[in-house]
Design an enzyme around this catalytic site. Sequence first.
Site, mmCIF file in Angstrom:
data_model
loop_
_atom_site.group_PDB
_atom_site.id
_atom_site.type_symbol
_atom_site.label_atom_id
_atom_site.label_comp_id
_atom_site.label_asym_id
_atom_site.label_seq_id
_atom_site.Cartn_x
_atom_site.Cartn_y
_atom_site.Cartn_z
ATOM 1 N N GLN A 186 0.808 -1.216 0.000
ATOM 2 C CA GLN A 186 0.000 0.000 0.000
ATOM 3 C C GLN A 186 0.846 1.273 0.000
ATOM 4 O O GLN A 186 0.301 2.373 -0.079
ATOM 5 C CB GLN A 186 -0.949 0.001 1.200
ATOM 6 C CG GLN A 186 -1.948 -1.147 1.185
ATOM 7 C CD GLN A 186 -2.752 -1.193 -0.105
ATOM 8 O OE1 GLN A 186 -3.265 -0.184 -0.567
ATOM 9 N NE2 GLN A 186 -2.850 -2.371 -0.696
ATOM 10 N N ASN A 187 2.158 1.136 0.120
ATOM 11 C CA ASN A 187 3.014 2.315 0.040
ATOM 12 C C ASN A 187 3.049 2.763 -1.422
ATOM 13 O O ASN A 187 3.275 1.951 -2.321
ATOM 14 C CB ASN A 187 4.425 2.009 0.544
ATOM 15 C CG ASN A 187 5.247 3.265 0.736
ATOM 16 O OD1 ASN A 187 5.469 4.018 -0.202
ATOM 17 N ND2 ASN A 187 5.700 3.493 1.951
ATOM 18 N N ALA A 188 2.843 4.031 -1.660
ATOM 19 C CA ALA A 188 2.722 4.566 -3.024
ATOM 20 C C ALA A 188 4.066 4.860 -3.692
ATOM 21 O O ALA A 188 4.097 5.255 -4.858
ATOM 22 C CB ALA A 188 1.873 5.843 -2.993
ATOM 23 N N PHE A 189 5.177 4.649 -2.996
ATOM 24 C CA PHE A 189 6.476 5.054 -3.548
ATOM 25 C C PHE A 189 6.742 4.453 -4.927
ATOM 26 O O PHE A 189 7.060 5.182 -5.877
ATOM 27 C CB PHE A 189 7.618 4.694 -2.589
ATOM 28 C CG PHE A 189 8.958 5.092 -3.126
ATOM 29 C CD1 PHE A 189 9.395 6.406 -2.999
ATOM 30 C CD2 PHE A 189 9.772 4.188 -3.796
ATOM 31 C CE1 PHE A 189 10.619 6.806 -3.527
ATOM 32 C CE2 PHE A 189 11.000 4.570 -4.311
ATOM 33 C CZ PHE A 189 11.424 5.880 -4.177
ATOM 34 N N THR A 246 4.741 8.791 1.203
ATOM 35 C CA THR A 246 4.069 7.801 0.352
ATOM 36 C C THR A 246 3.507 6.656 1.188
ATOM 37 O O THR A 246 2.885 5.741 0.653
ATOM 38 C CB THR A 246 5.043 7.227 -0.702
ATOM 39 O OG1 THR A 246 6.152 6.612 -0.040
ATOM 40 C CG2 THR A 246 5.516 8.318 -1.654
#
Length: 170
Positions: free
Chosen positions: A41-44, A146
Amino acid sequence: MSGVLIRSFEPVISDSARVLILGSMPGVKSLTEEQYYAHPQNAFWRVMSLLLDIDQDASYPEKLMHLKSSGIALWDVLRTCQRHGSLDSSIVPETETENDFKTLFQNYPKIRHVFFNGAKAEASFKRHALAKVKSFNIEYLRLPSTSPAHAGMSFEAKLDAWRIVLDTLK
C-alpha cells in the site's frame, strides 16, 4: 515501552546520483523483505513507476537499476532506532542514530537535492544530520509521505507533489 532495535539498509546509489530520496526507517514489511518501500500500500514505487516510466511489474532489482540510471539514490535518515511496528510515531526518539551523510555527500558530490519522504524523515535529518552537512551545497525539500499511514492525501495529489523529483532531474 522501548521497542525493538532495528537497522536500516545500505544506500541504493550510483556515481551518477544527483537526487537523494530519504525515508525515516524501513517499516516491518520492508525490513522483512529487505526492500525499500515493500509494503504493497506504500505509493512510492507506483509514483516512481509513473514519473520515470518504470514497468510497475518490474522486479525489485530492475526498479533499483532504473532509479540509479535516472540519477536517484535512496536511503534512510536513521541508521538504527527502537520501534514497535512500522509507524514513524512509534520510533523512540532517544534511540535514534543517524546515517553518515557527511561521508555520503563527500563520496557522491553530484548530489545537489535531497527530498524527504515525509515529515519524520525531515525532522530526524534536521535533528541529527543537518548541522554536520551545512558546508555542502544541497537543497532540501519535504514531500508528502508515500506511506499508507498518510491517507489524508489522495494518490493523485501525492503524485503531483512528487513531480518535482522528475523536474529536478531534467
